[in-house]
Design a protein around this motif. Structure first.
Motif, PDB file in Angstrom:
ATOM      1  N   ASP A 124       0.821  -0.736  -0.373  1.00  0.00           N
ATOM      2  CA  ASP A 124      -0.068  -0.374   0.484  1.00  0.00           C
ATOM      3  C   ASP A 124       1.080   1.260   0.129  1.00  0.00           C
ATOM      4  OD1 ASP A 124      -2.494  -1.440   0.245  1.00  0.00           O
ATOM      5  OD2 ASP A 124      -2.284  -1.501   1.859  1.00  0.00           O
ATOM      6  N   GLU A 125       2.116   1.333   0.810  1.00  0.00           N
ATOM      7  CA  GLU A 125       2.541   2.225   0.885  1.00  0.00           C
ATOM      8  C   GLU A 125       3.209   2.656  -0.554  1.00  0.00           C
ATOM      9  OE1 GLU A 125       6.548   4.303   3.238  1.00  0.00           O
ATOM     10  OE2 GLU A 125       6.280   1.708   4.310  1.00  0.00           O
ATOM     11  N   ALA A 126       4.359   1.941  -0.943  1.00  0.00           N
ATOM     12  CA  ALA A 126       4.543   1.631  -2.823  1.00  0.00           C
ATOM     13  C   ALA A 126       3.819   1.786  -3.775  1.00  0.00           C
ATOM     14  CB  ALA A 126       4.913   0.212  -3.023  1.00  0.00           C
ATOM     15  N   VAL A 127       2.467   1.660  -3.696  1.00  0.00           N
ATOM     16  CA  VAL A 127       1.594   2.524  -4.276  1.00  0.00           C
ATOM     17  C   VAL A 127       1.568   3.747  -4.609  1.00  0.00           C
ATOM     18  CG1 VAL A 127      -0.852   1.957  -5.286  1.00  0.00           C
ATOM     19  CG2 VAL A 127       0.948  -0.109  -4.942  1.00  0.00           C
ATOM     20  N   ASP A 128       1.112   3.826  -3.195  1.00  0.00           N
ATOM     21  CA  ASP A 128       0.821   5.411  -2.601  1.00  0.00           C
ATOM     22  C   ASP A 128       1.921   6.658  -3.130  1.00  0.00           C
ATOM     23  OD1 ASP A 128      -1.691   4.976  -1.501  1.00  0.00           O
ATOM     24  OD2 ASP A 128      -0.225   5.000   0.105  1.00  0.00           O
ATOM     25  N   ARG A 129       3.355   5.631  -2.839  1.00  0.00           N
ATOM     26  CA  ARG A 129       4.552   6.613  -3.453  1.00  0.00           C
ATOM     27  C   ARG A 129       4.547   6.675  -4.773  1.00  0.00           C
ATOM     28  NH1 ARG A 129       7.931   6.493   1.109  1.00  0.00           N
ATOM     29  NH2 ARG A 129      10.215   6.747  -0.588  1.00  0.00           N
ATOM     30  N   ILE A 130       4.151   5.668  -5.426  1.00  0.00           N
ATOM     31  CA  ILE A 130       4.073   6.086  -7.302  1.00  0.00           C
ATOM     32  C   ILE A 130       2.840   6.859  -7.814  1.00  0.00           C
ATOM     33  CG2 ILE A 130       3.106   4.563  -8.801  1.00  0.00           C
ATOM     34  CD1 ILE A 130       6.291   4.326  -8.738  1.00  0.00           C
ATOM     35  N   ASN A 145       8.362   4.798 -14.282  1.00  0.00           N
ATOM     36  CA  ASN A 145       8.735   2.974 -14.785  1.00  0.00           C
ATOM     37  C   ASN A 145       9.006   2.452 -12.470  1.00  0.00           C
ATOM     38  OD1 ASN A 145       9.617   1.012 -15.442  1.00  0.00           O
ATOM     39  ND2 ASN A 145      11.688   2.071 -15.371  1.00  0.00           N
ATOM     40  N   ALA A 146       7.548   2.119 -12.453  1.00  0.00           N
ATOM     41  CA  ALA A 146       7.627   1.329 -11.139  1.00  0.00           C
ATOM     42  C   ALA A 146       8.761   0.754 -10.931  1.00  0.00           C
ATOM     43  CB  ALA A 146       5.629   1.079 -10.784  1.00  0.00           C
ATOM     44  N   GLU A 162       3.686 -11.917  -5.719  1.00  0.00           N
ATOM     45  CA  GLU A 162       3.198 -10.522  -5.171  1.00  0.00           C
ATOM     46  C   GLU A 162       4.040 -10.023  -6.088  1.00  0.00           C
ATOM     47  OE1 GLU A 162       4.541  -8.219  -1.984  1.00  0.00           O
ATOM     48  OE2 GLU A 162       3.000  -9.537  -2.140  1.00  0.00           O
ATOM     49  N   THR A 163       5.399  -9.554  -7.217  1.00  0.00           N
ATOM     50  CA  THR A 163       4.901  -9.435  -8.079  1.00  0.00           C
ATOM     51  C   THR A 163       4.433  -8.735  -9.687  1.00  0.00           C
ATOM     52  OG1 THR A 163       7.723 -10.387  -8.297  1.00  0.00           O
ATOM     53  CG2 THR A 163       8.034  -9.122 -10.162  1.00  0.00           C
ATOM     54  N   VAL A 164       3.931  -9.769  -9.384  1.00  0.00           N
ATOM     55  CA  VAL A 164       2.817  -9.827 -10.417  1.00  0.00           C
ATOM     56  C   VAL A 164       1.831  -8.717  -9.538  1.00  0.00           C
ATOM     57  CG1 VAL A 164       0.912 -10.307 -11.814  1.00  0.00           C
ATOM     58  CG2 VAL A 164       3.296 -11.856 -12.032  1.00  0.00           C
ATOM     59  N   ASP A 165       1.282  -8.691  -8.345  1.00  0.00           N
ATOM     60  CA  ASP A 165       0.467  -8.393  -7.991  1.00  0.00           C
ATOM     61  C   ASP A 165       1.252  -6.374  -7.667  1.00  0.00           C
ATOM     62  OD1 ASP A 165      -1.921  -7.672  -6.227  1.00  0.00           O
ATOM     63  OD2 ASP A 165      -0.160  -6.843  -4.565  1.00  0.00           O
ATOM     64  N   ARG A 166       2.002  -6.379  -7.466  1.00  0.00           N
ATOM     65  CA  ARG A 166       2.773  -5.172  -7.160  1.00  0.00           C
ATOM     66  C   ARG A 166       2.811  -4.229  -8.672  1.00  0.00           C
ATOM     67  NH1 ARG A 166       5.664  -3.303  -2.593  1.00  0.00           N
ATOM     68  NH2 ARG A 166       5.507  -4.697  -1.022  1.00  0.00           N
ATOM     69  N   ALA A 167       2.840  -4.977  -9.105  1.00  0.00           N
ATOM     70  CA  ALA A 167       2.896  -4.227 -11.377  1.00  0.00           C
ATOM     71  C   ALA A 167       2.023  -3.670 -11.208  1.00  0.00           C
ATOM     72  CB  ALA A 167       3.132  -5.154 -11.576  1.00  0.00           C
ATOM     73  N   VAL A 171       0.777   0.014 -11.792  1.00  0.00           N
ATOM     74  CA  VAL A 171       0.129   0.934 -12.967  1.00  0.00           C
ATOM     75  C   VAL A 171      -2.133   1.092 -12.864  1.00  0.00           C
ATOM     76  CG1 VAL A 171      -0.674  -0.041 -15.326  1.00  0.00           C
ATOM     77  CG2 VAL A 171       0.661  -1.353 -14.451  1.00  0.00           C
ATOM     78  N   GLU A 172      -1.996   0.279 -11.967  1.00  0.00           N
ATOM     79  CA  GLU A 172      -3.509   1.418 -11.610  1.00  0.00           C
ATOM     80  C   GLU A 172      -3.488   2.489 -10.985  1.00  0.00           C
ATOM     81  OE1 GLU A 172      -5.247  -1.567  -9.020  1.00  0.00           O
ATOM     82  OE2 GLU A 172      -5.991  -3.249 -10.836  1.00  0.00           O
ATOM     83  N   ALA A 173      -1.901   2.592 -10.228  1.00  0.00           N
ATOM     84  CA  ALA A 173      -2.192   3.856  -9.237  1.00  0.00           C
ATOM     85  C   ALA A 173      -1.349   4.479 -10.713  1.00  0.00           C
ATOM     86  CB  ALA A 173      -0.571   3.625  -8.852  1.00  0.00           C
ATOM     87  N   GLY A 174      -0.643   4.886 -12.136  1.00  0.00           N
ATOM     88  CA  GLY A 174      -0.511   5.578 -13.117  1.00  0.00           C
ATOM     89  C   GLY A 174       0.920   5.055 -13.507  1.00  0.00           C
TER      90      GLY A 174
END
Length: 268
Positions: A124-130, A145-146, A162-167, A171-174
């Motif tokens: 969640d924190e990683a996605v917020d940063r993106i 580039n995330a 885990e990698t695919v989930d984060r990817a 992408v959904e975050a922009g």
């Protein structure tokens, strides 16, 4: 080329059959890579750090790193995307500010990592940063580039899942593309390219020595080099120094670009 057009040109490369993105560490290396014919150039935090006599991985603060990135961007006419490590800050707002500062320098893209101090941020924190990075640089003006370091830092569960989930979430975050360094097996790379909902970036010469055409055949769209070109250059310098110290001979100059030629290349 105006900045917006540079961003569009960089993004368009991701829609093609695949491209190699070399990493420069100073204006001189960037100029040489541009003259070789690369349509875009990335920076390398490792190469910049080494050129300053310090190790990679946060030894340089944001202002100092951006100073070097700005000089690289100003030295070439092709699009430049920056290695901004984890965004140089503890919060998502810090990451957004870092991206905004990079935009002011004429940079038209950046990597943002999801790890610091050897460990992954929570997803969640990683996605917020993106998301904060995207808010600071809207789509069409900046190629985001995330980067996920799941294969470097490790996870408690299935690293592929885990990698695919984060990817997906990035992408959904922009994010415009997804960077997964540290993958070694060709089959894993092929599966990632199929599962990631956007262009996949991998790094060559770090955890593997797979060549670019093979990467493209696996579905990878963007092949970067990280600090590999800087490592090769520093390795050549070390070999030359040893030759001089041990024998005093100049064999290291075989094939070297001549002084007059380099002078010509660096004139405006």
């Amino acid at each position: 080329m105006p900045t917006r057009e540079k961003a569009a040109a960089l993004l368009a490369l991701h829609a093609g059959p695949g491209f190699v993105l070399p990493n420069a560490w100073d204006p001189g290396s960037a100029r040489i890579l541009e003259q070789v014919g690369f349509p875009a150039i990335a920076t390398t935090s490792a190469g910049i750090a080494w050129s300053c006599g310090v190790p990679d991985g946060g030894a340089m603060d944001r202002d100092r790193m951006l100073e070097h990135i700005g000089r690289i961007a100003a030295a070439v006419s092709v699009p430049v995307t920056a290695d901004l490590e984890a965004g140089y800050g503890a919060t998502a707002a810090d990451v957004g500010r870092t991206v905004a500062l990079a935009v002011e320098l004429g940079v038209v893209g950046a990597n943002i990592e999801d790890a610091a101090d050897g460990g992954l941020f929570g997803v969640d924190e990683a996605v917020d940063r993106i998301a904060a990075a995207r808010a600071a640089a809207p789509r069409g003006t900046f190629v985001l580039n995330a980067r996920t370091d799941t294969y470097f830092a490790g996870t408690t569960g299935d690293v592929f899942a885990e990698t695919v989930d984060r990817a997906v979430r990035n992408v959904e975050a922009g994010a415009d593309c997804v960077f997964v360094p540290g993958v070694v097996e060709e089959d894993t790379i092929r599966r990632l390219a199929a599962a990631v909902p956007g262009p996949l970036n991998v790094v060559a010469g770090l955890a593997n020595t797979i060549d670019a055409p093979t990467f493209f055949s696996l579905g990878v769209k963007r092949v970067s080099l990280g600090g590999s070109l800087a490592r090769a250059t520093l390795s050549m310098l070390e070999r030359a120094g040893r030759e001089l110290l041990d024998s005093g001979t100049l064999g290291f100059l075989d094939g070297a670009i001549g002084y007059a030629d380099l002078q010509r290349r660096f004139r405006s």
